[in-house]
Structures are given as structure tokens and as C-alpha cells.
Design a protein around this motif. Structure first.
Motif, PDB file in Angstrom:
ATOM      1  N   LEU A 159       0.602  -1.373   0.092  1.00 36.53           N
ATOM      2  CA  LEU A 159      -0.408  -0.184   0.083  1.00 36.53           C
ATOM      3  C   LEU A 159       0.791   1.378  -0.013  1.00 36.53           C
ATOM      4  O   LEU A 159       2.226   1.459   0.411  1.00 36.53           O
ATOM      5  N   VAL A 160       0.044   2.323  -0.282  1.00 38.49           N
ATOM      6  CA  VAL A 160       0.502   3.648  -0.233  1.00 38.49           C
ATOM      7  C   VAL A 160      -0.309   4.958  -0.268  1.00 38.49           C
ATOM      8  O   VAL A 160      -0.850   4.442  -0.370  1.00 38.49           O
ATOM      9  N   PRO A 161       0.595   5.558   0.655  1.00 39.50           N
ATOM     10  CA  PRO A 161      -0.637   6.784   0.735  1.00 39.50           C
ATOM     11  C   PRO A 161      -1.085   7.625  -0.875  1.00 39.50           C
ATOM     12  O   PRO A 161      -0.382   6.872  -1.700  1.00 39.50           O
ATOM     13  N   LEU A 162      -2.800   7.437  -0.915  1.00 36.69           N
ATOM     14  CA  LEU A 162      -2.944   7.994  -1.673  1.00 36.69           C
ATOM     15  C   LEU A 162      -2.338   9.320  -2.573  1.00 36.69           C
ATOM     16  O   LEU A 162      -2.828   9.291  -4.246  1.00 36.69           O
ATOM     17  N   SER A 163      -1.632  10.079  -1.520  1.00 38.07           N
ATOM     18  CA  SER A 163      -2.167  11.590  -2.272  1.00 38.07           C
ATOM     19  C   SER A 163      -0.430  11.564  -2.917  1.00 38.07           C
ATOM     20  O   SER A 163      -0.530  12.146  -3.753  1.00 38.07           O
ATOM     21  N   LYS A 164       0.074  10.072  -2.465  1.00 38.06           N
ATOM     22  CA  LYS A 164       1.491  10.093  -3.671  1.00 38.06           C
ATOM     23  C   LYS A 164       0.904   9.054  -4.408  1.00 38.06           C
ATOM     24  O   LYS A 164       1.535   9.337  -5.880  1.00 38.06           O
ATOM     25  N   GLU A 165       0.148   8.607  -4.818  1.00 34.89           N
ATOM     26  CA  GLU A 165      -0.397   8.344  -5.885  1.00 34.89           C
ATOM     27  C   GLU A 165      -1.079   8.745  -6.709  1.00 34.89           C
ATOM     28  O   GLU A 165      -1.066   9.263  -8.416  1.00 34.89           O
ATOM     29  N   LEU A 166      -1.791   9.686  -6.491  1.00 32.49           N
ATOM     30  CA  LEU A 166      -2.439  11.104  -7.266  1.00 32.49           C
ATOM     31  C   LEU A 166      -1.389  11.907  -8.089  1.00 32.49           C
ATOM     32  O   LEU A 166      -1.932  12.902  -8.934  1.00 32.49           O
ATOM     33  N   THR A 167      -0.344  12.153  -6.767  1.00 32.55           N
ATOM     34  CA  THR A 167       1.191  13.385  -7.588  1.00 32.55           C
ATOM     35  C   THR A 167       1.986  12.723  -8.510  1.00 32.55           C
ATOM     36  O   THR A 167       1.571  13.267  -9.603  1.00 32.55           O
ATOM     37  N   MET A 168       1.801  10.823  -8.535  1.00 27.95           N
ATOM     38  CA  MET A 168       2.354  10.200 -10.003  1.00 27.95           C
ATOM     39  C   MET A 168       1.483  10.775 -11.311  1.00 27.95           C
ATOM     40  O   MET A 168       1.533  11.183 -11.694  1.00 27.95           O
ATOM     41  N   ILE A 169      -0.026  10.222 -11.078  1.00 33.22           N
ATOM     42  CA  ILE A 169      -0.729  10.370 -11.707  1.00 33.22           C
ATOM     43  C   ILE A 169      -0.614  12.179 -12.370  1.00 33.22           C
ATOM     44  O   ILE A 169      -0.948  12.555 -13.540  1.00 33.22           O
ATOM     45  N   ARG A 170      -0.809  13.265 -12.151  1.00 36.77           N
ATOM     46  CA  ARG A 170      -0.023  14.654 -12.292  1.00 36.77           C
ATOM     47  C   ARG A 170       0.902  14.647 -12.496  1.00 36.77           C
ATOM     48  O   ARG A 170       0.435  15.615 -13.570  1.00 36.77           O
ATOM     49  N   ASP A 171       2.007  14.290 -12.385  1.00 38.92           N
ATOM     50  CA  ASP A 171       3.416  14.212 -13.022  1.00 38.92           C
ATOM     51  C   ASP A 171       2.708  13.524 -14.711  1.00 38.92           C
ATOM     52  O   ASP A 171       3.728  14.321 -15.853  1.00 38.92           O
ATOM     53  N   TYR A 172       2.541  12.158 -14.481  1.00 40.53           N
ATOM     54  CA  TYR A 172       2.255  11.459 -15.841  1.00 40.53           C
ATOM     55  C   TYR A 172       1.848  12.631 -16.664  1.00 40.53           C
ATOM     56  O   TYR A 172       1.870  12.869 -18.017  1.00 40.53           O
ATOM     57  N   ILE A 173       0.505  13.186 -16.682  1.00 41.10           N
ATOM     58  CA  ILE A 173      -0.590  14.126 -16.791  1.00 41.10           C
ATOM     59  C   ILE A 173       0.390  15.727 -17.625  1.00 41.10           C
ATOM     60  O   ILE A 173       0.358  15.758 -18.946  1.00 41.10           O
ATOM     61  N   SER A 174       1.201  16.005 -16.114  1.00 37.75           N
ATOM     62  CA  SER A 174       1.977  16.989 -16.674  1.00 37.75           C
ATOM     63  C   SER A 174       3.296  16.456 -18.481  1.00 37.75           C
ATOM     64  O   SER A 174       3.359  17.751 -19.156  1.00 37.75           O
ATOM     65  N   LEU A 175       3.885  15.596 -18.437  1.00 37.41           N
ATOM     66  CA  LEU A 175       4.884  15.017 -18.768  1.00 37.41           C
ATOM     67  C   LEU A 175       3.969  14.582 -20.347  1.00 37.41           C
ATOM     68  O   LEU A 175       4.186  15.246 -21.732  1.00 37.41           O
ATOM     69  N   GLU A 176       2.536  14.037 -20.688  1.00 31.42           N
ATOM     70  CA  GLU A 176       1.734  14.162 -21.505  1.00 31.42           C
ATOM     71  C   GLU A 176       1.088  15.330 -22.083  1.00 31.42           C
ATOM     72  O   GLU A 176       1.195  15.659 -23.194  1.00 31.42           O
ATOM     73  N   LYS A 177       1.032  16.301 -21.066  1.00 28.48           N
ATOM     74  CA  LYS A 177       0.612  17.640 -22.061  1.00 28.48           C
ATOM     75  C   LYS A 177       1.592  18.401 -22.405  1.00 28.48           C
ATOM     76  O   LYS A 177       1.293  19.144 -23.507  1.00 28.48           O
ATOM     77  N   ILE A 178       2.883  18.583 -22.437  1.00 30.32           N
ATOM     78  CA  ILE A 178       4.568  18.941 -22.545  1.00 30.32           C
ATOM     79  C   ILE A 178       4.129  18.487 -24.154  1.00 30.32           C
ATOM     80  O   ILE A 178       4.983  18.471 -25.729  1.00 30.32           O
ATOM     81  N   ARG A 179       4.379  16.632 -23.709  1.00 30.56           N
ATOM     82  CA  ARG A 179       4.443  15.978 -25.242  1.00 30.56           C
ATOM     83  C   ARG A 179       3.362  16.397 -26.743  1.00 30.56           C
ATOM     84  O   ARG A 179       3.691  16.377 -27.442  1.00 30.56           O
ATOM     85  N   TYR A 180       2.069  16.696 -26.223  1.00 26.29           N
ATOM     86  CA  TYR A 180       0.814  17.468 -27.379  1.00 26.29           C
ATOM     87  C   TYR A 180       1.233  19.012 -27.380  1.00 26.29           C
ATOM     88  O   TYR A 180       0.561  19.493 -28.228  1.00 26.29           O
ATOM     89  N   ASP A 181       2.339  19.387 -26.900  1.00 22.45           N
ATOM     90  CA  ASP A 181       2.399  21.183 -26.976  1.00 22.45           C
ATOM     91  C   ASP A 181       1.377  21.539 -26.774  1.00 22.45           C
ATOM     92  O   ASP A 181       0.615  22.681 -27.362  1.00 22.45           O
ATOM     93  N   GLU A 182       0.944  21.134 -25.634  1.00 20.61           N
ATOM     94  CA  GLU A 182      -0.349  22.352 -25.003  1.00 20.61           C
ATOM     95  C   GLU A 182      -1.381  22.367 -26.030  1.00 20.61           C
ATOM     96  O   GLU A 182      -2.599  22.904 -25.120  1.00 20.61           O
ATOM     97  N   ARG A 183      -1.548  21.743 -26.363  1.00 22.59           N
ATOM     98  CA  ARG A 183      -2.891  20.969 -27.397  1.00 22.59           C
ATOM     99  C   ARG A 183      -3.800  20.269 -26.615  1.00 22.59           C
ATOM    100  O   ARG A 183      -4.920  20.362 -27.303  1.00 22.59           O
ATOM    101  N   PHE A 184      -3.651  19.269 -25.389  1.00 22.95           N
ATOM    102  CA  PHE A 184      -4.889  18.910 -25.101  1.00 22.95           C
ATOM    103  C   PHE A 184      -5.440  19.453 -23.739  1.00 22.95           C
ATOM    104  O   PHE A 184      -4.748  20.217 -23.529  1.00 22.95           O
ATOM    105  N   ASP A 185      -7.024  19.057 -23.964  1.00 20.65           N
ATOM    106  CA  ASP A 185      -7.800  19.882 -23.554  1.00 20.65           C
ATOM    107  C   ASP A 185      -7.932  19.241 -21.916  1.00 20.65           C
ATOM    108  O   ASP A 185      -8.037  17.678 -22.368  1.00 20.65           O
ATOM    109  N   ILE A 186      -7.389  19.693 -21.192  1.00 21.44           N
ATOM    110  CA  ILE A 186      -7.264  18.781 -19.257  1.00 21.44           C
ATOM    111  C   ILE A 186      -7.907  19.139 -18.636  1.00 21.44           C
ATOM    112  O   ILE A 186      -7.754  21.014 -18.210  1.00 21.44           O
TER     113      ILE A 186
END
Length: 248
Positions: A95-122
Motif C-alpha cells: 500500500l502507498v499513500p493515496l496522495s503520492k499515487e495522485l501526485t504521480m498521476i498529475r506528474d504523468y499528465i503534465s509530461l503528456e501535456k508537454i508531449r502534445y504541446d498544450e493542445r490537450f484540453d485537460i
């Protein structure tokens, strides 16, 4: 008669000696094999310790060299480093803290946003202050990853994603939607990542979850309710919420 008895004793002694030598040989071979396996295990452990250390040092060096001249690349490196650190050092726990799991999801989405050059509506509506709630690691990420793998990559115009997570005491309610290219309504077959999540939920939360997936012509919807582990439940849950839009 005496000679025959002596001969029998001699043959019996030789048989016992051969049996003893065979037993000693098998035991010695087993000890050698155990020593070999131990040495290989120690070598693998050493590699496991060296490789992440080398990896993170290299990422830090890349970050320091690109921070001034290529800030976007530096941001990508830092986000990747944080995700890898979480996966390597914390996800070996049940088990891990939910806060850390959610932080990783935000980090992952931030990386994808950069890959799509801010075209992604999130749009993200994710709670903060969930340190007292614990979840199986990497349980939610495949669902988010699926939005980019099977949704965004096939969108013809403006890709979009909407993720909402709400907490009611120890109950987590998650609704994830993403647009996709118009196509005929799909059957019940989903990707490997989602099937793995489904199996893990059945094993880890057999009577504590509901998972519903709708694969429509232009939208993919995942609804998940999950009863989480609560530690330090007497601590008051924070009410503030993290909200991110494409306009930030």
C-alpha cells in the motif's frame, strides 16, 4: 566359511563406502550450487542498487545541463525522475499513500501535456491532503494512461480528458472520461492495462469496489468506486481540492 564371511564384510563395507561417497558428492554439489545461486543473487542485488543510483545521477546531470538552455526538456527530465523514484522505491510496498499515487498521476499528465504541446484540453479535479488513505500502488495510472494511448493518439481534432476524484471518508469515487475518434461502438474487449486493473481489483478489493467502463462512439468513460485503507482515521480530512485546467 570364515573366508566367505570376511568377503561379505568386505563387499558390504565397500558398498557402504560407495554410498557414503555418493551422499557426500551430492551434498557437496548442492552446497556448490547454493553458493553459486547466493553469489548470483548478491550480484543481482548489487546491480539493482547500482542501476537506480546511476540512473538518477544521470537524470540529475541532464536536468542541470538543460535547465538554463532548454527549460521544457529540464521539466520533462524532472517529472520522469520523480515518477521513476516512486515506482522503484515505493511501489514495492503493498500500500502507498493515496496522495503520492495522485501526485504521480498529475506528474504523468503534465509530461503528456508537454508531449502534445498544450493542445490537450485537460481538466483535473483531484483531492489533496489524503495522506491518511492508502491504496495499492499503480492501480489508477493504467486507467489514465489508456486515455492517451487509445484516445488521444486517435483523435482527429481537439483531444480532451476529464478526471474527477472525490473522497467520502474512506470511499474514493473516480470518474474518468476522454474523447476519441468517432467509430462504431466497441465490444467488451479492452486493453491489457485495463484488464490488469480489473484483475488486481478482484484480487485486492474483492468486495470493496465497483468498476464500470463504457466505450461509446466518441467517448470512453471509466467509473470506479473503491474502499481504501484508512490509517490515522481520527485525523480530520482536509477539504481543499487541487484543480488544474489548460488555462493555468
Amino acid at each position: 566359511m570364515l573366508a566367505g564371511l570376511r568377503g561379505a564384510i568386505t563387499i558390504g563395507g565397500m558398498a557402504a563406502a560407495i554410498k557414503l561417497m555418493k551422499h557426500w558428492y551430492v551434498k557437496e554439489q548442492r552446497n556448490l550450487q547454493l553458493q553459486k545461486e547466493k553469489a548470483e543473487a548478491q550480484l543481482q542485488l548489487l546491480k539493482a542498487q547500482v542501476h537506480p543510483h546511476f540512473l538518477f545521477n544521470t537524470l540529475n546531470n541532464i536536468y542541470s545541463h538543460t535547465q538554463g538552455v532548454a527549460p521544457v526538456a529540464a521539466q520533462l527530465v524532472m517529472g520522469l525522475s520523480d515518477m521513476l523514484r516512486f515506482m522503484l522505491y515505493e511501489c514495492n510496498q503493498p500500500l502507498v499513500p493515496l496522495s503520492k499515487e495522485l501526485t504521480m498521476i498529475r506528474d504523468y499528465i503534465s509530461l503528456e501535456k508537454i508531449r502534445y504541446d498544450e493542445r490537450f484540453d485537460i481538466h483535473l479535479d483531484i483531492p489533496s491532503g489524503a495522506d491518511h488513505l492508502y491504496i495499492a500502488p499503480l492501480l489508477l495510472l493504467p486507467l489514465v494512461e489508456n486515455c492517451f494511448k487509445h484516445g488521444a493518439s486517435n483523435m482527429l481534432e481537439q483531444p480532451w480528458l476529464n478526471l474527477q476524484i472525490h473522497l467520502k471518508e474512506d470511499l474514493m469515487e473516480m470518474r474518468l472520461m476522454n474523447g476519441k475518434a468517432k467509430e462504431k461502438k466497441q465490444g467488451p474487449n479492452f486493453g491489457i492495462g485495463i484488464e490488469n486493473v480489473r484483475k488486481r481489483l478482484q484480487l485486492l478489493y474483492p468486495d470493496r469496489h465497483t468498476l464500470k467502463i463504457m466505450n461509446e462512439e466518441e467517448v470512453f468513460v471509466v467509473t470506479l468506486t473503491l474502499q481504501l485503507e484508512c490509517i490515522r482515521s481520527s485525523r480530520k480530512k482536509e477539504e481543499n481540492t487541487f484543480v488544474l485546467t489548460n488555462n493555468e
